[in-house]
Design an enzyme around this catalytic site. Structure first.
Site, mmCIF file in Angstrom:
data_model
loop_
_atom_site.group_PDB
_atom_site.id
_atom_site.type_symbol
_atom_site.label_atom_id
_atom_site.label_comp_id
_atom_site.label_asym_id
_atom_site.label_seq_id
_atom_site.Cartn_x
_atom_site.Cartn_y
_atom_site.Cartn_z
ATOM 1 N N PHE A 1 -3.318 5.207 4.081
ATOM 2 C CA PHE A 1 -4.318 4.821 5.073
ATOM 3 C C PHE A 1 -3.785 5.009 6.492
ATOM 4 O O PHE A 1 -4.469 5.545 7.366
ATOM 5 C CB PHE A 1 -4.747 3.370 4.840
ATOM 6 C CG PHE A 1 -5.852 2.931 5.755
ATOM 7 C CD1 PHE A 1 -7.164 3.312 5.512
ATOM 8 C CD2 PHE A 1 -5.587 2.152 6.871
ATOM 9 C CE1 PHE A 1 -8.189 2.927 6.355
ATOM 10 C CE2 PHE A 1 -6.610 1.764 7.726
ATOM 11 C CZ PHE A 1 -7.910 2.154 7.465
ATOM 12 N N CYS B 1 -12.962 -28.440 6.348
ATOM 13 C CA CYS B 1 -11.744 -27.704 5.981
ATOM 14 C C CYS B 1 -10.586 -28.674 5.765
ATOM 15 O O CYS B 1 -10.471 -29.694 6.449
ATOM 16 C CB CYS B 1 -11.398 -26.692 7.064
ATOM 17 S SG CYS B 1 -9.919 -25.722 6.693
ATOM 18 N N CYS C 1 -7.194 -28.370 10.899
ATOM 19 C CA CYS C 1 -8.432 -29.162 10.938
ATOM 20 C C CYS C 1 -8.179 -30.645 10.700
ATOM 21 O O CYS C 1 -8.967 -31.486 11.142
ATOM 22 C CB CYS C 1 -9.436 -28.616 9.923
ATOM 23 S SG CYS C 1 -10.056 -26.976 10.392
ATOM 24 N N HIS D 1 -5.531 -21.580 9.541
ATOM 25 C CA HIS D 1 -6.902 -22.011 9.230
ATOM 26 C C HIS D 1 -7.726 -20.863 8.639
ATOM 27 O O HIS D 1 -8.356 -21.012 7.586
ATOM 28 C CB HIS D 1 -7.594 -22.550 10.485
ATOM 29 C CG HIS D 1 -9.068 -22.704 10.300
ATOM 30 N ND1 HIS D 1 -9.616 -23.756 9.603
ATOM 31 C CD2 HIS D 1 -10.108 -21.902 10.643
ATOM 32 C CE1 HIS D 1 -10.929 -23.612 9.547
ATOM 33 N NE2 HIS D 1 -11.256 -22.492 10.169
ATOM 34 N N CYS E 1 -7.287 -27.765 5.973
ATOM 35 C CA CYS E 1 -6.022 -27.201 6.468
ATOM 36 C C CYS E 1 -5.400 -28.127 7.529
ATOM 37 O O CYS E 1 -6.073 -28.962 8.110
ATOM 38 C CB CYS E 1 -6.239 -25.800 7.028
ATOM 39 S SG CYS E 1 -6.793 -25.745 8.740
ATOM 40 N N GLN F 1 -11.844 7.241 -4.609
ATOM 41 C CA GLN F 1 -12.448 7.634 -3.329
ATOM 42 C C GLN F 1 -13.856 8.191 -3.594
ATOM 43 O O GLN F 1 -14.396 7.971 -4.668
ATOM 44 C CB GLN F 1 -11.561 8.668 -2.613
ATOM 45 C CG GLN F 1 -10.229 8.097 -2.104
ATOM 46 C CD GLN F 1 -10.412 7.160 -0.911
ATOM 47 O OE1 GLN F 1 -11.477 7.118 -0.272
ATOM 48 N NE2 GLN F 1 -9.378 6.360 -0.622
ATOM 49 N N GLY G 1 -11.675 3.781 0.748
ATOM 50 C CA GLY G 1 -12.652 4.548 1.513
ATOM 51 C C GLY G 1 -13.928 3.794 1.842
ATOM 52 O O GLY G 1 -14.917 4.384 2.252
ATOM 53 N N ASP H 1 0.865 -1.180 0.000
ATOM 54 C CA ASP H 1 0.000 0.000 0.000
ATOM 55 C C ASP H 1 0.904 1.234 0.000
ATOM 56 O O ASP H 1 2.135 1.123 -0.012
ATOM 57 C CB ASP H 1 -0.963 -0.039 1.183
ATOM 58 C CG ASP H 1 -0.247 0.041 2.516
ATOM 59 O OD1 ASP H 1 0.980 0.223 2.527
ATOM 60 O OD2 ASP H 1 -0.908 -0.083 3.554
ATOM 61 N N ASP I 1 -8.012 -7.667 0.457
ATOM 62 C CA ASP I 1 -7.091 -7.984 1.550
ATOM 63 C C ASP I 1 -7.743 -7.575 2.846
ATOM 64 O O ASP I 1 -8.673 -6.749 2.847
ATOM 65 C CB ASP I 1 -5.800 -7.179 1.406
ATOM 66 C CG ASP I 1 -6.033 -5.723 1.803
ATOM 67 O OD1 ASP I 1 -6.696 -5.001 1.035
ATOM 68 O OD2 ASP I 1 -5.611 -5.323 2.908
#
Lengths: 372, 372
Positions: free
Chosen positions: B97, B304, B309, B335, B306, B189, B216, B93, B266
């Site tokens: 922000f 799941c 799990c 997870h 992963c 924005q 925004g 970024d 994200d």
């Protein structure tokens, strides 16, 4: 050695031994450093990473698991191996050390120890029978007798009483055992007093344990006293049983006890140091919080084969440590454990090749370098 | 799209898109959730684990890396990929922000923003040019324009001024770029005001960016306003450029923006929740601190795939969380990230198969279940 267990000394060099221990969860080549997973997890290192760095046995703590999550929860999983997903051998201590070290309001009697839980202050009584019952629920391969840890800094009368209790409790632990798939280890006490150590060893040998631990050391005595005591016991303990030194994890200390006939050892030191940003290296101990590493593009230790040293710079590690990022704890914990594991692998090779004395000198010269 | 980059929409279903982004560090299949590695590490998840769970792009934060360890340290490593050992695409970024959200003593001018560092209180000026210079030192594949994030909860005049500044700064960022191997993304924005969003988008489209971000949003406005704004922009932004929604990471929210034409997104939510013991599951969100899981031998989520799990019970995870063990943060972070990554994989399959509407309904019905 009984049941599914076996121990063979495959080579010796001086007093140092290269052994092979058989357990229900696989073989262990000795000398062997065991990472400590106090609460059924080696802090910041998951089992796949532990396997990758060559860890053979993990230790877990009966005291802590008794209180959290409780032995019955672990038993319901079928034991620690499945609870923590560690398929290789596990050793549990008896809770004795924590009962003595974590409570200042303990009352020691001949039957056991009354103490306050560190978790909620509630009063509890630990006895040899309970220590075995809990360890049977936890289901480790190797379990320990409930003993009274008596540092060499106590007065002689107290140490002598601890020796007597430790022997009585060892017999009670033996009698309490119901599982045939757990190897019970007797613990020798006696501080750094030669006569008391001889007495403790003789009493335990009379009970004929499959293996012996050396307790009550690394708890404040001088290094020479510690090493002299190990050397004394090397001449007393039977050569065909493994010897476990409880609580040593600095590389030079490990080499010194291996040089005196010790096969197994454990310590929180490598992982605890890692969480504060300190690393064992072939240049000595490095503290990564030091500003001198801020733009150091070298690996942590050029001689190390761990992921941390193969993939990252000191500058990145310092950044992680300074920012208290979990990745820093993960990488340095794996590194410090790998240093101990690899030290044992190299010690074993040296013993087999008959070059242990030179190897030990090399380690003393490099790994004890000044800390920074 | 210029240089080493490419973006193709391979399939569409309603407004939802399945795309393929090419970067100097490999391809990215969209929709794609990007884990956040604020300080050049995704908290508690090392790169091999990130790769194993299917993460394709990692995000890092210019503001934090500018202060610690400093952009020059990262540049000396050859950029973030080598610094943090992440071989796949990285997005940074612009710092905008954080400059607005982390300082209550900021002074916004037309040239940039003066603010106090969260690290030591020192005063700094961030400009569009500096944001690009720092991002060029960090060396990510995808970099962002320096913008003024204006939540829809501000008054209209302020949002309008932020739109004007964001456009001026976007042009300055474009002019400051010297590297040909970084894709610069323009950020729209305008809060939740239709006219201001149209104005912002039109001004940025005139600058012809290779991709557009929607900024925004997810900053206090109502869900309906947020989704209406995304829908509006879907009709304005060019179909052949990817769209990046900044800051969404709850599974249902992700499906809603994908349903409205978003390709990349994200959020710190999955890893932040994990560190406090909360997990996304197909039964809704579970808080593992809850005593009801103390002896729950079921996996966290039966559906799941992963490691957490497949290998552990809720009882073990609760134990780790309750004892604040790092392993708990590691396992739950992996997870929660896997849930988001797999959600995107399944969304992509559904889009390609023309069944996205049914898939979205299924996710709305299951993953928005009551929290506990």
């Amino acid at each position: 050695m009984s049941g599914p267990f076996g121990f063979t000394v495959e080579a010796g060099d001086g007093r140092a031994r290269a052994g092979r221990l058989t357990t229900p969860h696989g073989e262990v080549l000795t000398p062997c450093f065991m990472p400590v997973g106090t609460k059924a997890t080696v802090k910041a290192v998951l089992p796949p990473a532990l396997e990758a760095l060559g860890a053979q046995v993990v230790l877990a703590n009966t005291y802590h698991l008794y209180f959290r999550p409780g032995a019955e929860v672990v038993r319901a999983h079928g034991g620690l191996h499945r609870f923590m997903d560690w398929p290789r051998p596990i050793l549990t201590d008896s809770g004795g050390f924590q009962v003595f070290s974590l409570s200042d309001t303990r009352v020691v009697g001949d039957d056991g120890v009354e103490f306050s839980s560190v978790y909620d202050g509630s009063r509890h009584l630990f006895t040899p029978r309970l220590a075995i019952e809990v360890q049977e629920a936890l289901g480790a391969d190797i379990v320990m007798c409930f003993d009274q840890c008596a540092p060499g800094t106590l007065d002689r009368g107290e140490i002598a009483r601890a020796v007597e209790r430790t022997t009585r409790w060892a017999a009670e632990c033996r009698a309490a055992q119901t599982r045939g798939d757990q190897l019970l280890v007797g613990i020798v006490q006696g501080g750094v007093d030669e006569e008391l150590r001889r007495r403790s060893a003789a009493q335990l040998l009379a009970l004929d344990f499959d293996a012996y631990a050396i307790g009550g050391l690394s708890v404040g005595e001088r290094d020479e006293e510690m090493l002299a005591t190990v050397e004394l016991l090397d001449g007393i303990l039977p050569a065909d049983r493994f010897r476990y030194f409880m609580g040593i994890g600095d590389p030079v200390g490990v080499v010194e006890v291996v040089a005196r006939g010790v096969d197994l050892f454990d310590c929180v030191l490598p992982t605890r140091l890692a969480r504060t940003g300190s690393a064992f290296t072939s240049e000595g101990r490095l503290n990564l919080r030091n500003a001198r590493y801020a733009d150091d593009l070298r690996p942590l230790d050029r001689d190390c084969d761990c992921p941390c040293c193969r993939r990252y710079t000191r500058a990145y590690l310092r950044h992680l440590v300074n920012q208290r990022e979990i990745a820093g704890m993960q990488l340095l914990s794996e590194h410090n454990l790998r240093v101990l594991v690899r030290l044992c692998e190299r010690a074993r090779e040296a013993i087999v090749a008959g070059g242990f004395a030179r190897f030990a000198d090399e380690i003393r010269a490099t790994l004890s370098a000044a800390h920074d």
